[in-house]
Scaffold this active site. Structure first.
Site, PDB file in Angstrom:
ATOM      1  N   ASP A  51      -1.362 -10.824  -6.873  1.00 49.79           N
ATOM      2  CA  ASP A  51      -1.416  -9.472  -6.825  1.00 49.79           C
ATOM      3  C   ASP A  51      -1.116  -8.889  -7.998  1.00 49.79           C
ATOM      4  OD1 ASP A  51       1.225  -9.537  -6.434  1.00 49.79           O
ATOM      5  OD2 ASP A  51       1.160  -8.157  -4.634  1.00 49.79           O
ATOM      6  N   SER A  52      -0.783  -9.439  -9.152  1.00 44.16           N
ATOM      7  CA  SER A  52      -0.672  -8.998 -10.299  1.00 44.16           C
ATOM      8  C   SER A  52      -1.760  -8.591 -10.936  1.00 44.16           C
ATOM      9  CB  SER A  52      -0.036 -10.005 -11.478  1.00 44.16           C
ATOM     10  OG  SER A  52      -0.540 -11.271 -11.309  1.00 44.16           O
ATOM     11  N   ASP A  90      -2.424 -14.305  -3.182  1.00 43.15           N
ATOM     12  CA  ASP A  90      -1.517 -13.568  -2.889  1.00 43.15           C
ATOM     13  C   ASP A  90      -1.682 -12.599  -1.565  1.00 43.15           C
ATOM     14  OD1 ASP A  90       1.057 -13.739  -4.070  1.00 43.15           O
ATOM     15  OD2 ASP A  90       0.289 -12.509  -5.892  1.00 43.15           O
ATOM     16  N   LYS A 119       0.246 -16.952  -0.591  1.00 46.79           N
ATOM     17  CA  LYS A 119       1.651 -16.740  -1.020  1.00 46.79           C
ATOM     18  C   LYS A 119       2.061 -15.244  -0.535  1.00 46.79           C
ATOM     19  CE  LYS A 119       2.690 -15.744  -5.560  1.00 46.79           C
ATOM     20  NZ  LYS A 119       3.432 -14.396  -5.604  1.00 46.79           N
ATOM     21  N   GLU A 121       5.566 -12.612  -0.532  1.00 47.07           N
ATOM     22  CA  GLU A 121       7.038 -12.113  -0.956  1.00 47.07           C
ATOM     23  C   GLU A 121       7.889 -12.104   0.189  1.00 47.07           C
ATOM     24  OE1 GLU A 121       6.770  -9.082  -3.723  1.00 47.07           O
ATOM     25  OE2 GLU A 121       5.148  -9.975  -4.746  1.00 47.07           O
ATOM     26  N   GLU A 188      11.185 -16.227  -8.797  1.00 47.10           N
ATOM     27  CA  GLU A 188      10.769 -15.289 -10.040  1.00 47.10           C
ATOM     28  C   GLU A 188      11.917 -14.699 -10.396  1.00 47.10           C
ATOM     29  OE1 GLU A 188       7.586 -12.679  -9.668  1.00 47.10           O
ATOM     30  OE2 GLU A 188       8.128 -11.628 -11.535  1.00 47.10           O
TER      31      GLU A 188
END
Ligand code: KIV
Length: 271
Positions: A51-52, A90, A119, A121, A188
Site C-alpha cells: 500500500d506504499s 497488502d 499482508k 499490519e 519494519e
C-alpha cells in the site's frame, strides 16, 4: 544467482525451505506489470504490491487513503508480470477490522488481483483475523514493528520496540500470530538485536526492512532501490547509482541480499 528454474513459482513451502537452508529471501515492491516482470526476471523471490503505492505511485502523504479497489487493480497488473515470484498484496487500512471483512477482502485480492498471499499490519489483536484467513487457505504475512497504517496514532515514522516493554510485546505478538497461522512475518524498523531474537522465537521466515541482516530475507520499496526518493530512509540503498540500469540495480539488490552484504550495520538500528 537463481535458486530455481524460471518457471517454478515460489510457494510458502519454498520460503520455508529457504529459511531452513539459510538462503536469504529477496523481496521488493512493484505496482505494475512492467516492473514486476523486471523483478521476476532478476530473481526476486517475493513481489509485494504494497500500500506504499499510495505514496510512491499516487503521491499521497500516507498509505491511509489507499482503498481495496486500488490494491486489487495494482495487484492484477503486477500479477501479469510475475511467473516465478510469489505475489503478495497488502490489505489496505480498515479492510481487515473483523475476520468476516478480512475474509471477503482477502478473497478479492486473491481471486480478482491474482495474489498468492496477503499482508496485514497486525499485532496480537489480529489473531482471530489471521486464524480465519489461514483456516480458509489464504496465506498471510503479518507486518509488525513500524506499521504505516497507524501513522495518525503513532504521530511519526519511528523505530519500534526500543524499550523493553515494547520489545516483549512484539515478541509476544510475533509468536501469537505465527500460532494463529501466519506464514511469514515482516518486521519494519526494529532494532537488529530484537529482530534476531524474534527470528529465534518463531519457525516461519522473517523478512526485514530496517531490521538487520539476521532476518531470513529483506524487502525494500522499489523506488528507494532506484534512487527515486527525495529523502530516502536510512534503511534503504540506491542500487541504481552503481548498476547503471534498472535490471542491473535489481540484480545487484538480489545478490547483495543473497550474500548478506545488504543490509549493512549503517542501514540498521540499535535498541
Ligand atoms: O507497503 C509497503 O510497501 C510495505 C513495505 C514497506 C514492506 O509494507
Amino acid at each position: 544467482m537463481s535458486v530455481h528454474s524460471p518457471q517454478t513459482r515460489i510457494t510458502t513451502r519454498r520460503l520455508q525451505e529457504m529459511r531452513a537452508s539459510r538462503t536469504p529471501i529477496a523481496c521488493l515492491t512493484a505496482y505494475d506489470a512492467g516492473f514486476a516482470a523486471v523483478l521476476d526476471a532478476a530473481g526476486v523471490d517475493v513481489v509485494l504490491v504494497g500500500d506504499s503505492l499510495g505514496m510512491v505511485v499516487q503521491g499521497l502523504e500516507t498509505t491511509v487513503p489507499v482503498t481495496l479497489e486500488h490494491m486489487i487493480y495494482h495487484t492484477s497488473l503486477a500479477a501479469r508480470g510475475t511467473r516465478r515470484a510469489l505475489l503478495m498484496a497488502d490489505m489496505p487500512f480498515m479492510s481487515y477490522a473483523s475476520p468476516e471483512q478480512a475474509l471477503a477482502n482477502a478473497a478479492r485480492l486473491i481471486q480478482e488481483g491474482g495474489a498468492q498471499m496477503v499482508k496485514l499490519e497486525g499485532d496480537g489483536a489480529q489473531e482471530a483475523v489471521v486464524a480465519s484467513l489461514s483456516r480458509h487457505g489464504i496465506p498471510v504475512c503479518a507486518h509488525l514493528g513500524l506499521r504505516p497504517q497507524y501513522i495518525h496514532k503513532l504521530g511519526g515514522y519511528r523505530v519500534q520496540g526500543r524499550d523493553s516493554h515494547a520489545a516483549e510485546r512484539m515478541i509476544h505478538d510475533a509468536v501469537a500470530l505465527q500460532n494463529a497461522g501466519a506464514d511469514l512475518l515482516l518486521l519494519e524498523c526494529v532494532p537488529a538485536l530484537l529482530a534476531a531474537e524474534i527470528r529465534g522465537m518463531v519457525d516461519i521466515p522473517v523478512i526485514g526492512i530496517g531490521a538487520g541482516v539476521e532476518c531470513d530475507g529483506q524487502i525494500l520499496v522499489l523506488q528507494d532501490v532506484l534512487g527515486m526518493t527525495a529523502r530516502p530512509p536510512r534503511f534503504t540503498k540506491d542500487f541504481l547509482a552503481e548498476a547503471g540500469s534498472i535490471r542491473g540495480a535489481v540484480e545487484a539488490y538480489v545478490s547483495a541480499v543473497r550474500e548478506r552484504r545488504f543490509p549493512g550495520p549503517e542501514h540498521g538500528f540499535s535498541a
